[in-house]
Write a protein that holds these residues in place. Structure first.
Motif, PDB file in Angstrom:
ATOM      1  N   ALA A  26       0.874  -1.168   0.000  1.00  0.00           N
ATOM      2  CA  ALA A  26       0.000   0.000   0.000  1.00  0.00           C
ATOM      3  C   ALA A  26       0.913   1.221   0.000  1.00  0.00           C
ATOM      4  CB  ALA A  26      -0.897   0.000   1.233  1.00  0.00           C
ATOM      5  N   PRO A  27       0.696   2.200  -0.861  1.00  0.00           N
ATOM      6  CA  PRO A  27       1.678   3.262  -1.066  1.00  0.00           C
ATOM      7  C   PRO A  27       1.868   4.152   0.156  1.00  0.00           C
ATOM      8  CG  PRO A  27      -0.364   3.788  -2.192  1.00  0.00           C
ATOM      9  CD  PRO A  27      -0.503   2.382  -1.705  1.00  0.00           C
ATOM     10  N   GLY A  28       3.055   4.729   0.271  1.00  0.00           N
ATOM     11  CA  GLY A  28       3.363   5.636   1.361  1.00  0.00           C
ATOM     12  C   GLY A  28       4.779   6.168   1.208  1.00  0.00           C
ATOM     13  N   SER A  29       5.091   7.194   1.986  1.00  0.00           N
ATOM     14  CA  SER A  29       6.404   7.826   1.902  1.00  0.00           C
ATOM     15  C   SER A  29       7.431   7.117   2.768  1.00  0.00           C
ATOM     16  CB  SER A  29       6.298   9.293   2.317  1.00  0.00           C
ATOM     17  OG  SER A  29       7.570   9.893   2.333  1.00  0.00           O
ATOM     18  N   ARG A  30       7.107   6.872   4.042  1.00  0.00           N
ATOM     19  CA  ARG A  30       8.094   6.283   4.948  1.00  0.00           C
ATOM     20  C   ARG A  30       8.487   4.874   4.509  1.00  0.00           C
ATOM     21  NH1 ARG A  30      11.610   8.742   8.156  1.00  0.00           N
ATOM     22  NH2 ARG A  30      10.016  10.363   7.933  1.00  0.00           N
ATOM     23  N   GLU A  55      -4.983   0.007   2.792  1.00  0.00           N
ATOM     24  CA  GLU A  55      -4.208  -0.961   3.565  1.00  0.00           C
ATOM     25  C   GLU A  55      -5.036  -2.171   3.998  1.00  0.00           C
ATOM     26  OE1 GLU A  55      -4.155   2.322   4.144  1.00  0.00           O
ATOM     27  OE2 GLU A  55      -2.065   2.859   3.718  1.00  0.00           O
ATOM     28  N   ARG A  56      -6.312  -1.943   4.330  1.00  0.00           N
ATOM     29  CA  ARG A  56      -7.143  -3.066   4.732  1.00  0.00           C
ATOM     30  C   ARG A  56      -7.308  -4.043   3.573  1.00  0.00           C
ATOM     31  NH1 ARG A  56     -12.420  -4.324   4.188  1.00  0.00           N
ATOM     32  NH2 ARG A  56     -13.391  -5.657   5.776  1.00  0.00           N
ATOM     33  N   SER A  79       3.814   4.464   7.916  1.00  0.00           N
ATOM     34  CA  SER A  79       3.630   4.576   9.365  1.00  0.00           C
ATOM     35  C   SER A  79       2.269   5.179   9.713  1.00  0.00           C
ATOM     36  CB  SER A  79       4.752   5.435   9.964  1.00  0.00           C
ATOM     37  OG  SER A  79       4.666   6.757   9.447  1.00  0.00           O
ATOM     38  N   GLY A  80       1.954   5.164  11.025  1.00  0.00           N
ATOM     39  CA  GLY A  80       0.745   5.817  11.525  1.00  0.00           C
ATOM     40  C   GLY A  80      -0.486   4.940  11.409  1.00  0.00           C
ATOM     41  N   THR A  81      -1.619   5.578  11.079  1.00  0.00           N
ATOM     42  CA  THR A  81      -2.877   4.828  11.045  1.00  0.00           C
ATOM     43  C   THR A  81      -2.883   3.743   9.988  1.00  0.00           C
ATOM     44  OG1 THR A  81      -3.842   6.478   9.561  1.00  0.00           O
ATOM     45  CG2 THR A  81      -4.224   6.765  11.930  1.00  0.00           C
ATOM     46  N   ALA A  82      -2.010   3.850   8.988  1.00  0.00           N
ATOM     47  CA  ALA A  82      -1.923   2.799   7.973  1.00  0.00           C
ATOM     48  C   ALA A  82      -1.678   1.439   8.619  1.00  0.00           C
ATOM     49  CB  ALA A  82      -0.802   3.130   6.992  1.00  0.00           C
ATOM     50  N   LEU A  86      -4.145  -2.883   9.211  1.00  0.00           N
ATOM     51  CA  LEU A  86      -3.771  -4.289   9.030  1.00  0.00           C
ATOM     52  C   LEU A  86      -4.335  -5.188  10.131  1.00  0.00           C
ATOM     53  CD1 LEU A  86       0.029  -4.115   8.083  1.00  0.00           C
ATOM     54  CD2 LEU A  86      -1.963  -3.776   6.613  1.00  0.00           C
ATOM     55  N   HIS A  87      -4.861  -4.572  11.197  1.00  0.00           N
ATOM     56  CA  HIS A  87      -5.132  -5.351  12.405  1.00  0.00           C
ATOM     57  C   HIS A  87      -6.166  -6.445  12.171  1.00  0.00           C
ATOM     58  CE1 HIS A  87      -4.749  -4.927  17.040  1.00  0.00           C
ATOM     59  NE2 HIS A  87      -4.847  -6.182  16.693  1.00  0.00           N
ATOM     60  N   ALA A  88      -7.203  -6.152  11.425  1.00  0.00           N
ATOM     61  CA  ALA A  88      -8.235  -7.169  11.196  1.00  0.00           C
ATOM     62  C   ALA A  88      -7.662  -8.371  10.455  1.00  0.00           C
ATOM     63  CB  ALA A  88      -9.399  -6.561  10.412  1.00  0.00           C
ATOM     64  N   ALA A  89      -6.812  -8.116   9.468  1.00  0.00           N
ATOM     65  CA  ALA A  89      -6.198  -9.220   8.730  1.00  0.00           C
ATOM     66  C   ALA A  89      -5.238  -9.999   9.612  1.00  0.00           C
ATOM     67  CB  ALA A  89      -5.481  -8.689   7.497  1.00  0.00           C
ATOM     68  N   VAL A  90      -4.518  -9.304  10.491  1.00  0.00           N
ATOM     69  CA  VAL A  90      -3.621  -9.989  11.430  1.00  0.00           C
ATOM     70  C   VAL A  90      -4.425 -10.913  12.342  1.00  0.00           C
ATOM     71  CG1 VAL A  90      -2.100  -9.635  13.412  1.00  0.00           C
ATOM     72  CG2 VAL A  90      -1.801  -8.246  11.353  1.00  0.00           C
ATOM     73  N   LEU A  91      -5.576 -10.445  12.823  1.00  0.00           N
ATOM     74  CA  LEU A  91      -6.415 -11.281  13.682  1.00  0.00           C
ATOM     75  C   LEU A  91      -6.907 -12.513  12.928  1.00  0.00           C
ATOM     76  CD1 LEU A  91      -8.489  -8.503  15.464  1.00  0.00           C
ATOM     77  CD2 LEU A  91      -6.689  -9.903  16.488  1.00  0.00           C
TER      78      LEU A  91
END
Length: 558
Positions: A26-30, A55-56, A79-82, A86-91
């Motif tokens: 998922a695109p981002g700068s960091r 990201e989801r 970084s951040g809210t991105a 992922l949390h739902a997929a991790v679960l």
């Protein structure tokens, strides 16, 4: 190559070596360095890249890829809210046992908890839902070879954890990647020199699938077994297996493999560089956790040696980041293939031992070094020996004759000095026979209340032997003991306590006496406990003796 690019390139290279064939971004700068490294790997035909703007969606796409293929699939976010998306997929991956790798780019530590934009506390974000998580650390310039080994080892461990190769329990893993500017690459240098991986595209650390039975290790090349702290039964089994296979064993006292056949003074022997160069093993099999010796650590870090680590607990067993294989292998079973090389190791240990004996017996008075050797020799078969951390366990490791007829225990999990008296008391009560604890004066004072037993409580048959050098004598043998630091040594490291330990022990209700010669030791140990035996020594003299013993070992092997 700037540090962030180096981390990204090495990380992606090791992911591919470890079996990754699909990755999601998922695109981002960091996260730019890793995204560009993944794109480069796709151009080279090494993996297939999938890009999603959310990201989801990206994370569940990775779940589908991993579930259908059975291979680990990384999903990369900025970084951040991105990272929260992922949390739902991790679960889902946790409960379903899907090998998902959450690669979460992050701000460097100096920006955390400062109000910096797009910065949250990402380490540990997914809690117990992941099989393993690592905050990888900020890449730095000037530490190429060390960081290459570390990064490749971390990626290998992440893949083995995600696939359940060692645990049999696959699931998600998080690698948190704090990155500093510059984030964009400065050229396209090859991963060679200090950035190289294993030959032939092999992963840095491979693992034996947990679903396979533990097979004995092959005879293979010239093999040395290094046995550290660990379950005694496992250590004994490996000592027997190594003897059957003709492999020499360098063993720490508390791991069960410290038996009659182990190489005496292995830590001293390994400190003789010329001898080791001439007799270097081609393979080192590590059993348990080596925790005592810098020469052992140096051998395990030698790139000319193949390191294979045997899993004895659920913990990851590769502190040196050098293992080529981490396995649940069983001990070897002959026939031995000894061309004289293994015999040379055992003979060298005997020569070092004889030289050490002569040097110790030439000393006037009873030194802490001789005390360690003589305590081990004086114990009856079947006795318990508890070793304090710091100098005593190292002195026993370097100087005593290994004995398989003793039970040797030490708190080497995190190697602290706290609680040693209480540990020894508890072990002695459970052992039920003669028991001796050897510990330094600060270790003794640190857990002085462990000597207290209330009315009606069982009192142990335990003799606590304390070499008293009036403080932290181990530091005199390490870097702080160098003359350059003499001005502050006594106060900050030597830390003299100025106490009469015999009087202290008696005040706590134990019999106690001081001895000053080796001739007095057998009777003091035979008197039974609860008893404290104090031997007064000198920090600087012990440090000088340690140096002279290393030199003597070198002369013995010249």
């Amino acid at each position: 190559m700037n540090p962030s690019t180096a981390l990204a390139r090495v990380l992606v290279d090791e992911l591919v070596r470890g079996g990754v064939r699909d990755a999601v971004v998922a695109p981002g700068s960091r996260s730019a360095p890793v995204a560009l490294a993944l794109a480069a790997a796709e151009r080279d035909g090494r993996l297939r890249l999938h890009v999603r703007i959310d990201e989801r969606t990206a994370s569940f796409l990775a779940v589908g890829l991993a579930r259908a293929s059975g291979r680990p699939v990384p999903v990369l976010t900025t970084s951040g809210t991105a990272t929260a998306h992922l949390h739902a997929a991790v679960l889902e991956a946790d409960v379903s046992g899907v090998p998902l790798l959450a690669l979460t780019a992050d701000r460097p530590p100096e920006l955390r908890a400062t109000g910096a934009n797009q910065t949250i506390e990402q380490p540990g974000l997914y809690g117990d839902a992941v099989r393993w998580a690592a905050d990888v650390g900020v890449p730095e310039a000037g530490r190429e070879a060390v960081q290459n080994r570390y990064w490749r080892s971390v990626v290998s461990r992440a893949l083995l954890a995600a696939t359940g190769a060692l645990s049999g329990d696959p699931g998600p893993v998080q690698l948190n990647l704090p990155l500093r500017d510059p984030l964009l690459p400065d050229g396209e240098p090859a991963l060679e020199g200090p950035w190289a991986g294993r030959d032939d595209g092999a992963p840095w650390t491979a693992g034996t699938p947990a679903s396979l039975p533990a097979e004995p290790l092959a005879q293979g090349p010239r093999t040395l077994v290094v046995a550290g702290d660990g379950p005694p039964a496992v250590g004994r089994a490996w000592a027997a297996g190594a003897a059957a296979a003709g492999w020499p064993v360098v063993a720490e006292p508390s791991g069960g493999a410290w038996t009659d056949g182990a190489v005496r003074g292995g830590a001293l022997l390994l400190g003789v560089a010329d001898w080791v160069d001439a007799h270097r093993p081609e393979r080192v099999v590590v059993v348990g956790r080596p925790t005592l010796s810098r020469p052992v650590s140096a051998l395990l870090a030698d790139p000319r040696v193949r390191v294979e680590t045997v899993v004895t607990t659920p913990r990851w067993p590769d502190a040196g980041r050098s293992a080529t294989l981490v396995t649940r292998a069983a001990p070897p079973s002959g026939p031995p293939a000894d061309d004289g090389w293994a015999a040379a190791w055992r003979a060298a240990g005997a020569r070092v031992g004889a030289t050490v004996d002569a040097a110790l017996e030439a000393e006037t008075g009873l030194t802490a070094a001789r005390l360690a050797r003589d305590v081990v020799a004086a114990l009856p078969a079947g006795a318990l020996l508890v070793l304090g951390s710091s100098t005593p366990v190292r002195d026993v490791d370097r100087l005593a004759v290994p004995r398989g007829d003793l039970t040797v225990l030490a708190n080497r999990g995190v190697a602290g000095i706290d609680g040693t008296v209480s540990t020894a008391v508890g072990a002695a009560l459970a052992h039920g026979g003669p028991a001796v604890a050897l510990m330094g004066d600060l270790t003794f004072l640190h857990d002085l209340q462990g000597l207290l037993t209330g009315d009606g409580e069982a009192r142990p048959d335990l003799t606590v032997v304390v070499p008293d050098n009036d403080g932290g004598g181990i530091f005199a043998q390490l870097e702080p003991g160098r003359p350059a630091y003499a001005r502050d040594y006594r106060r900050v490291f030597g830390t003299p306590h100025g106490r009469d330990l015999v009087g202290v022990a008696r005040a706590m209700g134990w019999e106690a006496a001081a001895i000053g010669s080796a001739d007095e030791l057998p009777a003091a140990l035979a008197s039974g406990g609860p008893r404290v035996v104090v031997v007064r020594t000198d920090q600087r003299a012990e440090a000088d003796l340690a140096g002279s013993l290393r030199e003597a070992a070198g002369r013995a092997l010249a």
